[in-house]
Design a protein around this motif. Sequence first.
Motif, mmCIF file in Angstrom:
data_model
loop_
_atom_site.group_PDB
_atom_site.id
_atom_site.type_symbol
_atom_site.label_atom_id
_atom_site.label_comp_id
_atom_site.label_asym_id
_atom_site.label_seq_id
_atom_site.Cartn_x
_atom_site.Cartn_y
_atom_site.Cartn_z
ATOM 1 N N PRO A 41 0.903 -25.665 -21.343
ATOM 2 C CA PRO A 41 0.067 -25.899 -22.525
ATOM 3 C C PRO A 41 -1.402 -25.685 -22.219
ATOM 4 O O PRO A 41 -1.929 -26.202 -21.224
ATOM 5 C CB PRO A 41 0.359 -27.361 -22.870
ATOM 6 N N GLY A 42 -2.068 -24.914 -23.062
ATOM 7 C CA GLY A 42 -3.491 -24.668 -22.906
ATOM 8 C C GLY A 42 -3.852 -23.686 -21.814
ATOM 9 O O GLY A 42 -5.039 -23.471 -21.540
ATOM 10 N N LYS A 43 -2.850 -23.068 -21.195
ATOM 11 C CA LYS A 43 -3.115 -22.137 -20.106
ATOM 12 C C LYS A 43 -2.560 -20.755 -20.438
ATOM 13 O O LYS A 43 -1.704 -20.613 -21.316
ATOM 14 C CB LYS A 43 -2.500 -22.644 -18.802
ATOM 15 N N GLU A 44 -3.064 -19.760 -19.718
ATOM 16 C CA GLU A 44 -2.560 -18.416 -19.909
ATOM 17 C C GLU A 44 -1.196 -18.254 -19.240
ATOM 18 O O GLU A 44 -0.846 -19.000 -18.326
ATOM 19 C CB GLU A 44 -3.551 -17.406 -19.326
ATOM 20 N N ARG A 45 -0.470 -17.263 -19.699
ATOM 21 C CA ARG A 45 0.818 -16.947 -19.080
ATOM 22 C C ARG A 45 0.569 -16.420 -17.674
ATOM 23 O O ARG A 45 -0.268 -15.540 -17.471
ATOM 24 C CB ARG A 45 1.562 -15.910 -19.927
ATOM 25 N N GLU A 46 1.306 -16.961 -16.711
ATOM 26 C CA GLU A 46 1.069 -16.569 -15.330
ATOM 27 C C GLU A 46 2.337 -16.044 -14.676
ATOM 28 O O GLU A 46 3.457 -16.461 -14.985
ATOM 29 C CB GLU A 46 0.522 -17.750 -14.508
ATOM 30 N N THR A 91 5.776 -27.643 -14.569
ATOM 31 C CA THR A 91 6.121 -27.828 -15.977
ATOM 32 C C THR A 91 5.486 -26.732 -16.829
ATOM 33 O O THR A 91 4.277 -26.528 -16.781
ATOM 34 C CB THR A 91 5.649 -29.205 -16.468
ATOM 35 N N ALA A 92 6.314 -26.036 -17.586
ATOM 36 C CA ALA A 92 5.842 -24.916 -18.399
ATOM 37 C C ALA A 92 7.019 -24.359 -19.192
ATOM 38 O O ALA A 92 8.172 -24.728 -18.954
ATOM 39 C CB ALA A 92 5.259 -23.811 -17.521
#
Length: 124
Positions: A41-46, A91-92
């Motif tokens: 959440p709130g982060k770019e796809r990595e 977690t993602a």
Amino acid sequence: QVQLLLSGGGLVQAGGSLRLSCSASGRTFGYYAMAWFRQAPGKEREFVAFISRGGSSTGYADSVKGRFTISRDNAKNTVYLRMNSLKAEDTAVYFCAARGTNEVVRTAAGYDYWGQGTQVTVSS
């Protein structure tokens, strides 16, 4: 074209393990290099992991190296991500992706087809 369907996500305690599966239909699965990505959440796809068409070449993000293993079974049209020693920061939502050439690509923009994503939640 290829369609990707994920399974295997869920809730696990820190230190536990999960295996994600990504099944493909459509064009010959062995034509595609495959990868796993994740997005918190709130982060770019990595980028998480990559595997070449035949499975002989793999690559991992530093954050998962030694804990995650990517593999594929071209006879079953499936790519897997075995995740051990899970941490809360793993977690993602996890995605599998396919591209039609065999170079190691670590950016999401380099992939042509995506699965729907599956939630992995690691409780600490």
